[in-house]
Design a protein around this motif. Structure first.
Motif, PDB file in Angstrom:
ATOM      1  N   PHE A   1      78.414  89.994  -2.530  1.00 44.10           N
ATOM      2  CA  PHE A   1      76.999  89.738  -2.261  1.00 44.10           C
ATOM      3  C   PHE A   1      76.470  90.713  -1.211  1.00 44.10           C
ATOM      4  O   PHE A   1      75.363  91.250  -1.336  1.00 44.10           O
ATOM      5  N   HIS A   2      77.251  90.958  -0.179  1.00 55.06           N
ATOM      6  CA  HIS A   2      76.848  91.945   0.817  1.00 55.06           C
ATOM      7  C   HIS A   2      76.703  93.325   0.179  1.00 55.06           C
ATOM      8  O   HIS A   2      75.785  94.082   0.529  1.00 55.06           O
TER       9      HIS A   2
ATOM     10  N   THR B   1      75.008  76.478  -4.712  1.00 58.28           N
ATOM     11  CA  THR B   1      76.073  76.118  -5.643  1.00 58.28           C
ATOM     12  C   THR B   1      76.322  77.280  -6.581  1.00 58.28           C
ATOM     13  O   THR B   1      75.411  78.078  -6.855  1.00 58.28           O
ATOM     14  N   MET B   2      77.540  77.417  -7.042  1.00 53.51           N
ATOM     15  CA  MET B   2      77.910  78.569  -7.841  1.00 53.51           C
ATOM     16  C   MET B   2      77.125  78.626  -9.151  1.00 53.51           C
ATOM     17  O   MET B   2      76.983  77.619  -9.854  1.00 53.51           O
ATOM     18  N   GLN B   3      76.630  79.820  -9.477  1.00 53.76           N
ATOM     19  CA  GLN B   3      75.976  80.063 -10.757  1.00 53.76           C
ATOM     20  C   GLN B   3      77.038  80.628 -11.699  1.00 53.76           C
ATOM     21  O   GLN B   3      77.485  81.768 -11.555  1.00 53.76           O
ATOM     22  N   GLU B   4      77.415  79.829 -12.672  1.00 57.09           N
ATOM     23  CA  GLU B   4      78.587  80.146 -13.478  1.00 57.09           C
ATOM     24  C   GLU B   4      78.430  81.437 -14.269  1.00 57.09           C
ATOM     25  O   GLU B   4      79.389  82.197 -14.430  1.00 57.09           O
TER      26      GLU B   4
ATOM     27  N   ALA C   1      93.375  89.984  -7.113  1.00 53.95           N
ATOM     28  CA  ALA C   1      92.538  89.641  -5.971  1.00 53.95           C
ATOM     29  C   ALA C   1      92.537  88.134  -5.754  1.00 53.95           C
ATOM     30  O   ALA C   1      92.747  87.353  -6.681  1.00 53.95           O
ATOM     31  N   ASP C   2      92.301  87.735  -4.507  1.00 57.22           N
ATOM     32  CA  ASP C   2      92.100  86.338  -4.151  1.00 57.22           C
ATOM     33  C   ASP C   2      90.647  86.178  -3.730  1.00 57.22           C
ATOM     34  O   ASP C   2      90.134  86.963  -2.918  1.00 57.22           O
ATOM     35  N   ILE C   3      89.979  85.161  -4.273  1.00 56.29           N
ATOM     36  CA  ILE C   3      88.529  85.026  -4.138  1.00 56.29           C
ATOM     37  C   ILE C   3      88.178  83.814  -3.296  1.00 56.29           C
ATOM     38  O   ILE C   3      88.551  82.678  -3.612  1.00 56.29           O
ATOM     39  N   MET C   4      87.427  84.060  -2.222  1.00 53.75           N
ATOM     40  CA  MET C   4      86.903  83.016  -1.352  1.00 53.75           C
ATOM     41  C   MET C   4      85.433  82.796  -1.702  1.00 53.75           C
ATOM     42  O   MET C   4      84.628  83.719  -1.616  1.00 53.75           O
ATOM     43  N   LEU C   5      85.083  81.573  -2.109  1.00 58.55           N
ATOM     44  CA  LEU C   5      83.701  81.269  -2.444  1.00 58.55           C
ATOM     45  C   LEU C   5      82.931  80.917  -1.177  1.00 58.55           C
ATOM     46  O   LEU C   5      83.187  79.874  -0.570  1.00 58.55           O
ATOM     47  N   GLU C   6      82.004  81.780  -0.780  1.00 54.93           N
ATOM     48  CA  GLU C   6      81.151  81.489   0.377  1.00 54.93           C
ATOM     49  C   GLU C   6      79.869  80.841  -0.132  1.00 54.93           C
ATOM     50  O   GLU C   6      78.795  81.445  -0.148  1.00 54.93           O
ATOM     51  N   ILE C   7      80.022  79.618  -0.555  1.00 56.52           N
ATOM     52  CA  ILE C   7      78.941  78.883  -1.198  1.00 56.52           C
ATOM     53  C   ILE C   7      78.836  77.519  -0.523  1.00 56.52           C
ATOM     54  O   ILE C   7      79.852  76.902  -0.176  1.00 56.52           O
TER      55      ILE C   7
ATOM     56  N   ILE D   1      88.516  88.836  -1.429  1.00 54.73           N
ATOM     57  CA  ILE D   1      87.105  88.965  -1.781  1.00 54.73           C
ATOM     58  C   ILE D   1      86.347  87.751  -1.284  1.00 54.73           C
ATOM     59  O   ILE D   1      86.805  86.613  -1.457  1.00 54.73           O
ATOM     60  N   ASP D   2      85.204  87.981  -0.659  1.00 60.91           N
ATOM     61  CA  ASP D   2      84.235  86.909  -0.417  1.00 60.91           C
ATOM     62  C   ASP D   2      83.208  86.975  -1.533  1.00 60.91           C
ATOM     63  O   ASP D   2      82.602  88.031  -1.758  1.00 60.91           O
ATOM     64  N   TYR D   3      83.027  85.855  -2.220  1.00 63.63           N
ATOM     65  CA  TYR D   3      82.100  85.837  -3.358  1.00 63.63           C
ATOM     66  C   TYR D   3      80.930  84.889  -3.104  1.00 63.63           C
ATOM     67  O   TYR D   3      81.118  83.744  -2.682  1.00 63.63           O
ATOM     68  N   SER D   4      79.731  85.380  -3.397  1.00 67.32           N
ATOM     69  CA  SER D   4      78.543  84.534  -3.405  1.00 67.32           C
ATOM     70  C   SER D   4      77.466  85.243  -4.207  1.00 67.32           C
ATOM     71  O   SER D   4      77.712  86.289  -4.828  1.00 67.32           O
ATOM     72  N   SER D   5      76.269  84.682  -4.206  1.00 63.22           N
ATOM     73  CA  SER D   5      75.136  85.310  -4.891  1.00 63.22           C
ATOM     74  C   SER D   5      73.847  84.883  -4.205  1.00 63.22           C
ATOM     75  O   SER D   5      73.839  83.992  -3.344  1.00 63.22           O
ATOM     76  N   GLN D   6      72.762  85.535  -4.587  1.00 66.07           N
ATOM     77  CA  GLN D   6      71.463  85.317  -3.957  1.00 66.07           C
ATOM     78  C   GLN D   6      70.890  83.950  -4.324  1.00 66.07           C
ATOM     79  O   GLN D   6      70.847  83.573  -5.501  1.00 66.07           O
ATOM     80  N   ALA D   7      70.442  83.205  -3.312  1.00 66.97           N
ATOM     81  CA  ALA D   7      69.752  81.937  -3.563  1.00 66.97           C
ATOM     82  C   ALA D   7      68.385  82.234  -4.171  1.00 66.97           C
ATOM     83  O   ALA D   7      67.593  82.980  -3.577  1.00 66.97           O
TER      84      ALA D   7
END
Length: 306
Positions: A203-204, A252-255, A270-276, A235-241
């Protein structure tokens, strides 16, 4: 591949970061808080194993005022057995854990006092991973810091400070690209200078980049991780609100977006951390997707606590 979430489990009735005001400090309060925090951390890890969530970012406040001079309680020796038991459980169940020290940890500050307090905090948090008996794949995640009006000087200070860090911290430290100041390319410069792995935040990268497509960016970040000394790319994973300011994380995660992101990870371990915001709720859904795609195995029976 592992999937996880940071710091707080909203399904359980405990916290692993209970604390108190500095003015209320006493050794007795530290002892009780650490005992409770470690017990809750064990519960969180057991929950995660039961649900196939094998990546967890431990909250920094396991030990209240852990790096503050006021804390004179010998927690490292007093709780050595408890830390070791947690580490044994982590290893037995193929979990991966990390810490993400707070924003006040700034290695490139022009203020020597801030830098020293930052180093003290890294030593404190790294020492917990050492007490758990974990290897260098358990990481300490920080940002590059501030610009202070001169990017080149700020990067040079970061590099100079890094070279003074204890080896026990160096082997755990990773630097994350951010959404406003330091892009993936800036972090790669730090890697080139001192060998610090780059933790990739998708996301960054979407907010701040040098034009690299996502799959290329992931390849560049993954190449900074030694396969055995550092382990797989984190990996830090997220997306734009939707409808919010640029850079605000989704609740909440957008699938559909998560599935699209996974396409960029083909060929990358990779190992994925959900920053959600909804924590393990989104992690459960991500886990289901990954199992369905054959990227992770279905949940197996946990190994009993040692």
């Amino acid at each position: 591949m592992r999937i996880g979430y940071p710091c707080v489990n909203e399904s359980l009735d405990c916290t692993s970061t209970s604390t108190f005001r500095l003015a209320s400090y006493s050794d007795e309060r530290v002892e009780q808080a650490v005992r409770n925090n470690l017990a809750c951390l064990q519960r969180i890890l057991e929950y995660n194993v039961q649900h196939n969530l094998r990546f967890f970012r431990i909250g920094s406040g396991i030990v209240p005022f852990g790096s503050h001079p006021v804390n004179t309680f010998p927690w490292q020796t007093h709780f050595a057995a408890e830390f070791r038991a947690i580490g044994d459980y982590i290893k037995a169940n193929d979990l991966r854990v990390s810490f993400h020290p707070d924003q006040f940890v700034v290695l490139n500050s022009p203020d020597a006092g801030i830098v020293q307090r930052s180093i003290d905090e890294l030593v404190y948090q790294g020492s917990m991973l050492d007490l758990m008996g974990l290897d260098g794949t358990a990481k300490l995640q920080i940002h590059a810091g501030g610009l202070y009006g001169d990017r080149e000087a700020a990067l040079a200070r970061w590099i100079a400070t890094y070279k003074t860090l204890p080896e026990a911290v160096k082997r755990r430290l990773v630097v994350e690209n951010d959404d406003r100041l330091y892009s993936l390319q800036d972090c790669l410069r730090l890697y080139d200078a001192v060998g610090v792995p780059v933790l990739f935040d998708n996301f960054h990268h979407e907010c701040l980049n040098s034009g690299e497509p996502m799959n290329m960016a992931l390849q560049l970040a993954a190449a900074t991780w030694h396969p055995t000394d550092d382990g797989p790319l984190m990996i830090d994973y997220s997306s734009q609100a939707p409808g919010e300011r640029k850079g605000k994380h989704v609740n909440t995660m957008q699938e559909d977006l998560f599935r699209a992101f996974l396409e960029n990870l083909r060929g990358i371990d990779a190992d994925i951390m959900l920053e959600i915001k909804d924590k393990e709720a989104s992690a459960h859904r991500a886990c289901t997707i990954l199992v369905g795609l054959g990227r992770i195995a279905p949940v197996a029976a946990p190994t009993p606590t040692l």
